[in-house]
Write a protein that holds these residues in place. Structure first.
Motif, mmCIF file in Angstrom:
data_model
loop_
_atom_site.group_PDB
_atom_site.id
_atom_site.type_symbol
_atom_site.label_atom_id
_atom_site.label_comp_id
_atom_site.label_asym_id
_atom_site.label_seq_id
_atom_site.Cartn_x
_atom_site.Cartn_y
_atom_site.Cartn_z
ATOM 1 N N PRO A 18 0.937 -1.454 0.019
ATOM 2 C CA PRO A 18 -0.079 0.208 -0.005
ATOM 3 C C PRO A 18 0.765 1.393 0.028
ATOM 4 C CG PRO A 18 -0.072 -1.068 2.320
ATOM 5 C CD PRO A 18 0.715 -1.922 1.216
ATOM 6 N N VAL A 19 0.829 1.631 -1.040
ATOM 7 C CA VAL A 19 1.740 3.191 -1.235
ATOM 8 C C VAL A 19 0.729 4.342 -1.362
ATOM 9 C CG1 VAL A 19 3.461 2.223 -2.572
ATOM 10 C CG2 VAL A 19 1.678 2.921 -3.674
ATOM 11 N N GLY A 20 -0.721 4.308 -0.922
ATOM 12 C CA GLY A 20 -1.545 5.264 -1.022
ATOM 13 C C GLY A 20 -2.817 4.706 -0.732
ATOM 14 N N ALA A 21 -3.882 5.541 -1.048
ATOM 15 C CA ALA A 21 -5.239 4.922 -1.080
ATOM 16 C C ALA A 21 -5.856 5.548 -2.340
ATOM 17 C CB ALA A 21 -6.078 5.772 0.040
ATOM 18 N N LEU A 22 -7.384 4.560 -2.427
ATOM 19 C CA LEU A 22 -8.257 4.921 -3.626
ATOM 20 C C LEU A 22 -9.474 5.281 -3.295
ATOM 21 C CD1 LEU A 22 -7.756 1.132 -5.187
ATOM 22 C CD2 LEU A 22 -6.574 3.313 -5.980
ATOM 23 N N MET A 23 -9.868 6.211 -4.152
ATOM 24 C CA MET A 23 -10.883 7.041 -3.456
ATOM 25 C C MET A 23 -12.323 6.226 -3.783
ATOM 26 S SD MET A 23 -10.446 10.806 -5.432
ATOM 27 C CE MET A 23 -12.113 11.231 -5.151
ATOM 28 N N PRO A 24 -13.202 6.118 -2.675
ATOM 29 C CA PRO A 24 -14.409 5.239 -2.946
ATOM 30 C C PRO A 24 -15.372 5.599 -3.748
ATOM 31 C CG PRO A 24 -14.440 6.370 -0.839
ATOM 32 C CD PRO A 24 -13.265 6.753 -1.475
ATOM 33 N N SER A 25 -15.205 7.011 -3.982
ATOM 34 C CA SER A 25 -16.319 7.578 -5.124
ATOM 35 C C SER A 25 -15.642 9.060 -5.580
ATOM 36 C CB SER A 25 -17.776 8.079 -4.381
ATOM 37 O OG SER A 25 -17.315 9.097 -3.374
ATOM 38 N N TYR A 26 -16.150 9.464 -6.648
ATOM 39 C CA TYR A 26 -15.861 10.568 -7.287
ATOM 40 C C TYR A 26 -16.391 11.882 -6.815
ATOM 41 C CZ TYR A 26 -13.891 6.962 -10.680
ATOM 42 O OH TYR A 26 -13.252 5.960 -10.970
ATOM 43 N N ASP A 27 -16.334 12.344 -5.644
ATOM 44 C CA ASP A 27 -16.765 13.320 -5.152
ATOM 45 C C ASP A 27 -16.213 14.043 -3.885
ATOM 46 O OD1 ASP A 27 -17.455 11.679 -3.124
ATOM 47 O OD2 ASP A 27 -19.835 11.630 -3.794
ATOM 48 N N SER A 28 -16.549 15.046 -3.425
ATOM 49 C CA SER A 28 -15.871 15.746 -2.274
ATOM 50 C C SER A 28 -15.680 14.666 -1.133
ATOM 51 C CB SER A 28 -16.356 17.141 -2.146
ATOM 52 O OG SER A 28 -17.609 17.038 -1.626
ATOM 53 N N GLU A 29 -16.785 13.967 -0.860
ATOM 54 C CA GLU A 29 -16.893 13.003 0.232
ATOM 55 C C GLU A 29 -15.954 12.015 0.116
ATOM 56 O OE1 GLU A 29 -19.609 14.149 -1.335
ATOM 57 O OE2 GLU A 29 -20.441 15.399 0.150
ATOM 58 N N GLY A 30 -15.763 11.485 -1.262
ATOM 59 C CA GLY A 30 -14.848 10.327 -1.544
ATOM 60 C C GLY A 30 -13.331 10.884 -1.202
ATOM 61 N N LEU A 31 -12.960 12.006 -1.477
ATOM 62 C CA LEU A 31 -11.772 12.501 -1.349
ATOM 63 C C LEU A 31 -11.590 12.914 -0.175
ATOM 64 C CD1 LEU A 31 -9.086 13.623 -2.459
ATOM 65 C CD2 LEU A 31 -10.273 15.967 -2.849
ATOM 66 N N ALA A 32 -12.461 13.619 0.658
ATOM 67 C CA ALA A 32 -12.259 13.563 2.155
ATOM 68 C C ALA A 32 -12.082 12.414 3.058
ATOM 69 C CB ALA A 32 -13.381 14.423 2.875
ATOM 70 N N ALA A 33 -12.808 11.165 2.419
ATOM 71 C CA ALA A 33 -12.474 9.917 3.268
ATOM 72 C C ALA A 33 -11.408 9.350 2.715
ATOM 73 C CB ALA A 33 -13.731 8.979 2.802
ATOM 74 N N THR A 34 -10.816 9.535 1.833
ATOM 75 C CA THR A 34 -9.481 9.062 1.542
ATOM 76 C C THR A 34 -8.434 9.817 1.950
ATOM 77 O OG1 THR A 34 -10.532 8.388 -0.663
ATOM 78 C CG2 THR A 34 -8.392 8.334 -0.725
ATOM 79 N N MET A 35 -8.565 11.039 2.138
ATOM 80 C CA MET A 35 -7.565 11.786 2.746
ATOM 81 C C MET A 35 -7.339 11.388 4.384
ATOM 82 S SD MET A 35 -8.246 15.690 0.992
ATOM 83 C CE MET A 35 -6.707 16.491 1.955
ATOM 84 N N SER A 36 -8.486 11.325 4.804
ATOM 85 C CA SER A 36 -8.660 10.659 6.429
ATOM 86 C C SER A 36 -7.852 9.279 6.421
ATOM 87 C CB SER A 36 -10.068 10.678 6.919
ATOM 88 O OG SER A 36 -10.607 11.808 6.842
#
Length: 90
Positions: free
Chosen positions: A29-47
């Motif tokens: 794991p060298v990073g994370a994958l966004m679960p969805s293509y929206d701001s909520e998905g980006l926020a979850a991935t950043m968390s």
């Protein structure tokens, strides 16, 4: 994004993308994958990245030399022009 990984930095990528495939091929794991293509998905991935920052960053740094060997201008030229005869004189 491979430039970031080549420098040992973790990444965020979209699901069902070329980058997701590349991240899976790395095997760590060298990073994370966004679960969805929206701001909520980006926020979850950043968390997720924040929660796993040390592990992702350590893995990205560990894999950086390998990534630079596989993804660079010379390798791109070889892949693009192999079997064409264009690079035979080099």
């Amino acid at each position: 994004m491979f430039e970031s990984l080549g420098l040992g930095r973790m990444v965020i990528a979209s699901r069902d993308s070329w980058m997701e495939n590349q991240m899976r091929q790395i095997g760590l794991p060298v990073g994370a994958l966004m679960p969805s293509y929206d701001s909520e998905g980006l926020a979850a991935t950043m968390s997720e990245c924040k929660a796993n920052a040390v592990r992702y960053a350590d893995n990205a740094y560990f894999m950086s030399a390998y990534i630079r060997r596989r993804h660079n201008a010379d390798e791109w030229m070889r892949c693009m022009f192999q079997d064409t005869g264009i690079l035979e004189n080099e």
